[in-house]
Design a protein around this motif. Structure first.
Motif, mmCIF file in Angstrom:
data_model
loop_
_atom_site.group_PDB
_atom_site.id
_atom_site.type_symbol
_atom_site.label_atom_id
_atom_site.label_comp_id
_atom_site.label_asym_id
_atom_site.label_seq_id
_atom_site.Cartn_x
_atom_site.Cartn_y
_atom_site.Cartn_z
ATOM 1 N N TRP A 11 0.813 -1.219 0.000
ATOM 2 C CA TRP A 11 0.000 0.000 0.000
ATOM 3 C C TRP A 11 0.852 1.279 0.000
ATOM 4 N N ASN A 148 -10.661 -1.673 4.817
ATOM 5 C CA ASN A 148 -10.460 -2.921 5.558
ATOM 6 C C ASN A 148 -9.401 -3.809 4.909
ATOM 7 N N HIS A 149 -8.717 -3.287 3.901
ATOM 8 C CA HIS A 149 -7.584 -4.011 3.322
ATOM 9 C C HIS A 149 -6.339 -3.146 3.341
ATOM 10 N N ASP A 150 -5.780 -2.944 4.475
ATOM 11 C CA ASP A 150 -4.573 -2.127 4.524
ATOM 12 C C ASP A 150 -3.528 -2.679 5.474
ATOM 13 N N THR A 151 -3.423 -3.978 5.486
ATOM 14 C CA THR A 151 -2.357 -4.615 6.246
ATOM 15 C C THR A 151 -1.017 -4.074 5.776
ATOM 16 N N THR A 169 -1.403 -6.474 11.316
ATOM 17 C CA THR A 169 -2.760 -6.094 10.890
ATOM 18 C C THR A 169 -3.764 -6.208 12.027
ATOM 19 N N GLY A 171 -6.629 -7.182 10.873
ATOM 20 C CA GLY A 171 -7.459 -8.170 10.174
ATOM 21 C C GLY A 171 -8.649 -7.522 9.502
ATOM 22 N N LEU A 172 -9.591 -8.325 9.107
ATOM 23 C CA LEU A 172 -10.770 -7.785 8.446
ATOM 24 C C LEU A 172 -11.650 -7.059 9.458
ATOM 25 N N ARG A 179 -11.419 -14.725 14.922
ATOM 26 C CA ARG A 179 -10.974 -14.950 13.544
ATOM 27 C C ARG A 179 -9.515 -14.526 13.367
ATOM 28 N N GLY A 181 -6.491 -14.250 10.287
ATOM 29 C CA GLY A 181 -6.289 -14.290 8.835
ATOM 30 C C GLY A 181 -4.940 -14.867 8.463
ATOM 31 N N ASP A 182 -4.473 -14.484 7.309
ATOM 32 C CA ASP A 182 -3.195 -14.979 6.780
ATOM 33 C C ASP A 182 -1.994 -14.255 7.373
ATOM 34 N N SER A 183 -2.212 -13.009 7.798
ATOM 35 C CA SER A 183 -1.076 -12.126 8.095
ATOM 36 C C SER A 183 -0.089 -12.666 9.129
ATOM 37 N N THR A 202 -1.441 -9.114 1.152
ATOM 38 C CA THR A 202 -2.488 -8.320 1.782
ATOM 39 C C THR A 202 -3.784 -8.625 1.055
ATOM 40 N N GLY A 203 -4.904 -8.365 1.730
ATOM 41 C CA GLY A 203 -6.195 -8.639 1.117
ATOM 42 C C GLY A 203 -6.922 -9.747 1.854
ATOM 43 N N MET A 204 -7.816 -10.414 1.144
ATOM 44 C CA MET A 204 -8.696 -11.416 1.757
ATOM 45 C C MET A 204 -7.902 -12.619 2.258
ATOM 46 N N GLY A 205 -7.626 -12.604 3.562
ATOM 47 C CA GLY A 205 -6.708 -13.573 4.136
ATOM 48 C C GLY A 205 -7.098 -15.022 3.912
HETATM 49 C C1 SD4 Z 1 -6.495 -10.470 6.851
HETATM 50 N N1 SD4 Z 1 -4.895 -10.087 5.108
HETATM 51 O O1 SD4 Z 1 -6.637 -10.449 8.067
HETATM 52 C C2 SD4 Z 1 -5.541 -9.488 6.246
HETATM 53 C C3 SD4 Z 1 -6.292 -8.250 5.931
HETATM 54 C C4 SD4 Z 1 -5.551 -7.325 5.063
HETATM 55 O O2 SD4 Z 1 -5.162 -5.376 4.147
HETATM 56 O O3 SD4 Z 1 -4.622 -7.641 4.391
HETATM 57 N N2 SD4 Z 1 -5.893 -6.127 4.992
HETATM 58 O O4 SD4 Z 1 -7.108 -11.236 6.115
#
Ligand code: SD4
Length: 291
Positions: A11, A148-151, A169, A171-172, A179, A181-183, A202-205
């Motif tokens: 980002w 909500n996507h700014d890890t 992060t 997370g979402l 919950r 995520g991937d981070s 980054t994004g939908m974990g």
């Molecule tokens: C997640 N990947 O918790 C993280 C969210 C994220 O930018 O990347 N936001 O799924």
């Protein structure tokens, strides 16, 4: 090979990347530079997706996820931590001060206090208000490229050419309680092999987890792909499965041992920062969905 040091991060986190770049230029090693960079965002209360000021879960609790991976292959991770701002540094302490790799929730928080971290209220007035507004018609539909996507995921190559990274992060936004995520998951949100390179997501974990995205990118680079091509292939693993990618964003950034970098994402709008030779520039990522 290209000139070191190099810092890249997800980002448009100009200040965070500049901070890591400055540290690297002073001779700070890659991991500490990456942590000092991401801390800029952990402490930035205007950033509603990382650290203090991060959006809470559905029940109003801010829970943070983070991990770090060092040049020697060691790593540390914390999941679902409340009341602690600098969770990337906490993940490093898991790595250096315990025999473990992952510590979750209350255990991580208690470990933090024993390590001298101070208790902080992570829910700001603004995020509380936004959450209360969300509660009026609670619907959970993650949107593309919104806040909500700014890890922040950061990869650094230091003056010795060593690579390390950090990912942190909240997370979402309005996620289910508990919950993760991937981070904070090594191999998904972040992976480093100092002989090959590193990647962060980054994004939908959930979708990154299903494809172990960052590990995949490093392995593709091991087999000869450029960072750019490897990021593209990791996104293709997701987009080729079905059409659901239309509803979420995923972005990857990567660096190899030669100092080449790359990025790819599903939808237009993702940028990453790159610091090299005293220059800190924002790079617009190529994307999959040209429709
Ligand atoms: C997640 N990947 O918790 C993280 C969210 C994220 O930018 O990347 N936001 O799924």
């Amino acid at each position: 090979s290209s000139k070191t040091p190099i810092a890249i991060c997800t980002w448009g986190f100009v200040d965070a990347n500049a901070k890591a770049g400055e540290e690297l230029s002073k001779g700070t090693k890659a991991l500490d530079a990456a942590i000092s960079g991401v801390e800029v965002e952990e402490e930035n209360i205007k950033n509603t997706t990382v650290g203090k000021g991060g959006a809470p879960d559905r029940e109003g609790n801010v829970t943070l996820d983070a991990c770090v991976m060092d040049s020697n292959g060691d790593c540390g991770s914390v999941l679902c931590v409340e009341n602690i701002t600098n969770v990337a540094e906490l993940a490093k302490r898991v790595m250096t001060e315990t025999p473990h790799v992952i510590i979750a929730a209350k255990g991580a928080e208690e470990f933090a206090y024993r390590q001298g971290f101070k208790k902080d209220n992570l829910l700001t007035e603004n995020s509380k208000k936004a959450w209360e507004k969300w509660l009026e018609s609670p619907e959970y539909k993650p949107l593309i490229n919104i806040e909500n996507h700014d890890t922040i995921g950061m990869l650094c190559m230091d003056n010795d050419g060593d690579i390390a990274g950090a990912c942190t992060t909240s997370g979402l936004s309005y996620k289910m309680k508990g919950r993760v995520g991937d981070s904070p998951i090594i191999g998904s949100g972040l992976f480093i092999d100092n002989t090959i390179g590193g990647a962060v997501a980054t994004g939908m974990g959930e979708e990154v987890l299903k494809t172990v995205g960052s590990f995949l990118i490093v392995e593709l680079m091991r087999n000869g792909m450029s960072p750019q091509k490897a990021c593209e292939e990791a996104v293709n693993r997701i987009t080729s499965k079905n059409n659901r990618y239309k509803d979420f964003q995923i972005a990857y950034i990567a660096i190899n041992k030669a100092g080449e970098t790359g990025s790819y994402c599903i939808h237009k709008g993702f940028t990453y920062m790159k610091y090299q030779d005293g220059k800190n520039e924002q790079i617009h990522s190529d994307f999959f969905n040209k429709a």
